[in-house]
Design a protein around this motif. Structure first.
Motif, PDB file in Angstrom:
ATOM      1  N   GLY A  68       1.065  -1.274  -0.032  1.00 50.23           N
ATOM      2  CA  GLY A  68       0.096  -0.044  -0.058  1.00 50.23           C
ATOM      3  C   GLY A  68       1.001   1.306  -0.133  1.00 50.23           C
ATOM      4  O   GLY A  68       0.451   2.155  -0.833  1.00 50.23           O
TER       5      GLY A  68
ATOM      6  N   ILE B 195       2.192   1.897  -3.317  1.00 53.40           N
ATOM      7  CA  ILE B 195       1.211   2.572  -4.395  1.00 53.40           C
ATOM      8  C   ILE B 195       1.098   3.904  -3.998  1.00 53.40           C
ATOM      9  O   ILE B 195       1.036   4.929  -4.930  1.00 53.40           O
ATOM     10  CB  ILE B 195      -0.005   1.741  -4.432  1.00 53.40           C
ATOM     11  CG1 ILE B 195       0.271   0.367  -4.984  1.00 53.40           C
ATOM     12  CG2 ILE B 195      -0.963   2.406  -5.152  1.00 53.40           C
ATOM     13  CD1 ILE B 195       0.833   0.238  -6.339  1.00 53.40           C
ATOM     14  N   THR B 196       0.649   4.331  -2.730  1.00 52.64           N
ATOM     15  CA  THR B 196       0.372   5.686  -2.334  1.00 52.64           C
ATOM     16  C   THR B 196       1.793   6.701  -2.584  1.00 52.64           C
ATOM     17  O   THR B 196       1.359   7.954  -2.961  1.00 52.64           O
ATOM     18  CB  THR B 196      -0.143   5.722  -1.059  1.00 52.64           C
ATOM     19  OG1 THR B 196       0.691   5.236  -0.091  1.00 52.64           O
ATOM     20  CG2 THR B 196      -1.573   5.058  -1.029  1.00 52.64           C
TER      21      THR B 196
ATOM     22  N   ARG C 239      -6.209   6.836  -3.123  1.00 53.57           N
ATOM     23  CA  ARG C 239      -6.878   5.970  -2.287  1.00 53.57           C
ATOM     24  C   ARG C 239      -6.788   4.611  -2.549  1.00 53.57           C
ATOM     25  O   ARG C 239      -7.257   4.460  -3.788  1.00 53.57           O
ATOM     26  CB  ARG C 239      -8.401   6.782  -2.208  1.00 53.57           C
ATOM     27  CG  ARG C 239      -8.368   7.947  -1.777  1.00 53.57           C
ATOM     28  CD  ARG C 239      -9.793   8.453  -1.587  1.00 53.57           C
ATOM     29  NE  ARG C 239      -9.859   9.319  -0.322  1.00 53.57           N
ATOM     30  CZ  ARG C 239     -11.084   9.578   0.114  1.00 53.57           C
ATOM     31  NH1 ARG C 239     -12.310   9.274  -0.432  1.00 53.57           N
ATOM     32  NH2 ARG C 239     -11.198  10.462   1.260  1.00 53.57           N
ATOM     33  N   LEU C 240      -6.564   3.772  -1.617  1.00 53.90           N
ATOM     34  CA  LEU C 240      -6.416   2.251  -2.159  1.00 53.90           C
ATOM     35  C   LEU C 240      -7.986   2.006  -2.086  1.00 53.90           C
ATOM     36  O   LEU C 240      -8.684   1.945  -0.889  1.00 53.90           O
ATOM     37  CB  LEU C 240      -5.673   1.350  -1.138  1.00 53.90           C
ATOM     38  CG  LEU C 240      -4.160   1.987  -0.848  1.00 53.90           C
ATOM     39  CD1 LEU C 240      -3.292   1.049  -0.002  1.00 53.90           C
ATOM     40  CD2 LEU C 240      -3.491   1.747  -2.255  1.00 53.90           C
ATOM     41  N   ARG C 241      -8.446   1.110  -2.988  1.00 54.31           N
ATOM     42  CA  ARG C 241      -9.764   0.734  -2.876  1.00 54.31           C
ATOM     43  C   ARG C 241      -9.727  -0.821  -2.887  1.00 54.31           C
ATOM     44  O   ARG C 241     -10.689  -1.456  -2.260  1.00 54.31           O
ATOM     45  CB  ARG C 241     -10.303   0.866  -4.409  1.00 54.31           C
ATOM     46  CG  ARG C 241     -10.656   2.580  -4.657  1.00 54.31           C
ATOM     47  CD  ARG C 241     -11.615   3.109  -3.645  1.00 54.31           C
ATOM     48  NE  ARG C 241     -11.925   4.459  -3.733  1.00 54.31           N
ATOM     49  CZ  ARG C 241     -12.237   5.197  -2.884  1.00 54.31           C
ATOM     50  NH1 ARG C 241     -12.534   4.586  -1.727  1.00 54.31           N
ATOM     51  NH2 ARG C 241     -12.720   6.430  -2.854  1.00 54.31           N
ATOM     52  N   LYS C 242      -8.580  -1.533  -3.252  1.00 55.59           N
ATOM     53  CA  LYS C 242      -8.677  -2.863  -3.240  1.00 55.59           C
ATOM     54  C   LYS C 242      -7.098  -3.324  -3.036  1.00 55.59           C
ATOM     55  O   LYS C 242      -6.428  -3.231  -4.093  1.00 55.59           O
ATOM     56  CB  LYS C 242      -9.462  -3.599  -4.191  1.00 55.59           C
ATOM     57  CG  LYS C 242      -9.349  -5.086  -4.035  1.00 55.59           C
ATOM     58  CD  LYS C 242     -10.375  -5.750  -5.320  1.00 55.59           C
ATOM     59  CE  LYS C 242     -10.291  -7.354  -5.115  1.00 55.59           C
ATOM     60  NZ  LYS C 242     -11.092  -8.055  -6.180  1.00 55.59           N
ATOM     61  N   VAL C 243      -6.704  -4.203  -2.371  1.00 54.95           N
ATOM     62  CA  VAL C 243      -5.467  -4.835  -2.354  1.00 54.95           C
ATOM     63  C   VAL C 243      -5.594  -6.220  -2.192  1.00 54.95           C
ATOM     64  O   VAL C 243      -6.041  -6.700  -1.151  1.00 54.95           O
ATOM     65  CB  VAL C 243      -4.518  -4.243  -0.854  1.00 54.95           C
ATOM     66  CG1 VAL C 243      -3.143  -4.864  -0.933  1.00 54.95           C
ATOM     67  CG2 VAL C 243      -4.445  -2.805  -1.181  1.00 54.95           C
TER      68      VAL C 243
ATOM     69  N   VAL D 236      -3.386  -4.221  -7.015  1.00 65.34           N
ATOM     70  CA  VAL D 236      -3.988  -3.068  -6.148  1.00 65.34           C
ATOM     71  C   VAL D 236      -4.800  -2.283  -7.184  1.00 65.34           C
ATOM     72  O   VAL D 236      -4.276  -1.782  -8.018  1.00 65.34           O
ATOM     73  CB  VAL D 236      -2.908  -2.226  -5.593  1.00 65.34           C
ATOM     74  CG1 VAL D 236      -3.422  -1.216  -4.651  1.00 65.34           C
ATOM     75  CG2 VAL D 236      -1.793  -2.999  -4.807  1.00 65.34           C
ATOM     76  N   THR D 237      -5.869  -1.884  -6.753  1.00 58.97           N
ATOM     77  CA  THR D 237      -7.058  -0.973  -7.223  1.00 58.97           C
ATOM     78  C   THR D 237      -6.936   0.278  -6.282  1.00 58.97           C
ATOM     79  O   THR D 237      -7.125   0.175  -5.460  1.00 58.97           O
ATOM     80  CB  THR D 237      -8.368  -1.395  -7.306  1.00 58.97           C
ATOM     81  OG1 THR D 237      -8.380  -2.600  -7.819  1.00 58.97           O
ATOM     82  CG2 THR D 237      -9.188  -0.425  -8.055  1.00 58.97           C
ATOM     83  N   VAL D 238      -6.341   1.654  -7.186  1.00 57.47           N
ATOM     84  CA  VAL D 238      -6.234   2.770  -6.575  1.00 57.47           C
ATOM     85  C   VAL D 238      -7.044   3.824  -7.115  1.00 57.47           C
ATOM     86  O   VAL D 238      -7.200   3.734  -8.581  1.00 57.47           O
ATOM     87  CB  VAL D 238      -4.755   3.025  -6.413  1.00 57.47           C
ATOM     88  CG1 VAL D 238      -4.325   3.161  -7.889  1.00 57.47           C
ATOM     89  CG2 VAL D 238      -4.484   4.346  -5.850  1.00 57.47           C
TER      90      VAL D 238
END
Length: 138
Positions: free
Chosen positions: A60, A63-64, A72-76, A122-124
């Motif tokens: 996370g 990615i950020t 914003r992390l939506r799914k990891v 990762v969905t961001v």
């Protein structure tokens, strides 16, 4: 502007005994294999090893840190492979596989000398600047 095929720069993370123990404590994972080398050896491991929650947090962060404020992390969704032991270096790499509006999917891999420690997606939700063309952000 973020686009499919974009390669994220690698992030090198020294895997220290402190990182492993602190990550386990912070995530309330008190299993002895994450802080007691003798207990880890008794269970067949050469040393303590990183827990999945620490790995998840590092993915996370990767990615950020790349996409910056407002991401914003939506799914990891990750899967562990080989362990991370003290003294290893994990190198995280990523590739944007899809972008739809302000949402991107990134394929992430974290490897050490033993092989792949973590793989996943990762969905961001991207910050506004990440969807601007270079002319718009100038």
């Amino acid at each position: 502007m973020t686009h499919a095929g974009e390669e994220l720069p690698p992030l090198r993370i020294p895997v220290t005994r402190t990182l492993i123990v602190a990550g386990a404590i912070a995530s309330r994972d008190y299993q002895d294999v994450h802080h007691d080398a003798e207990a880890a050896r008794a269970k067949g491991s050469p040393d303590i090893f990183m827990n999945i929650l620490t790995t998840n947090g590092l993915v996370g962060r990767y990615i950020t840190d790349h996409f910056g404020r407002g991401a914003r992390l939506r799914k990891v969704a990750i899967r562990l492979g080989v362990p991370n032991y003290p003294g290893d270096e994990m190198v995280l790499t990523g590739t944007v596989t899809e972008v739809s509006g302000r949402v991107a999917e990134v394929r992430v891999t974290g490897a050490n000398d033993l092989g792949h420690h973590v793989t996943g997606t990762v969905t961001v939700e991207l910050p506004e600047w990440a969807q601007q063309s270079p002319e718009e952000s100038a």
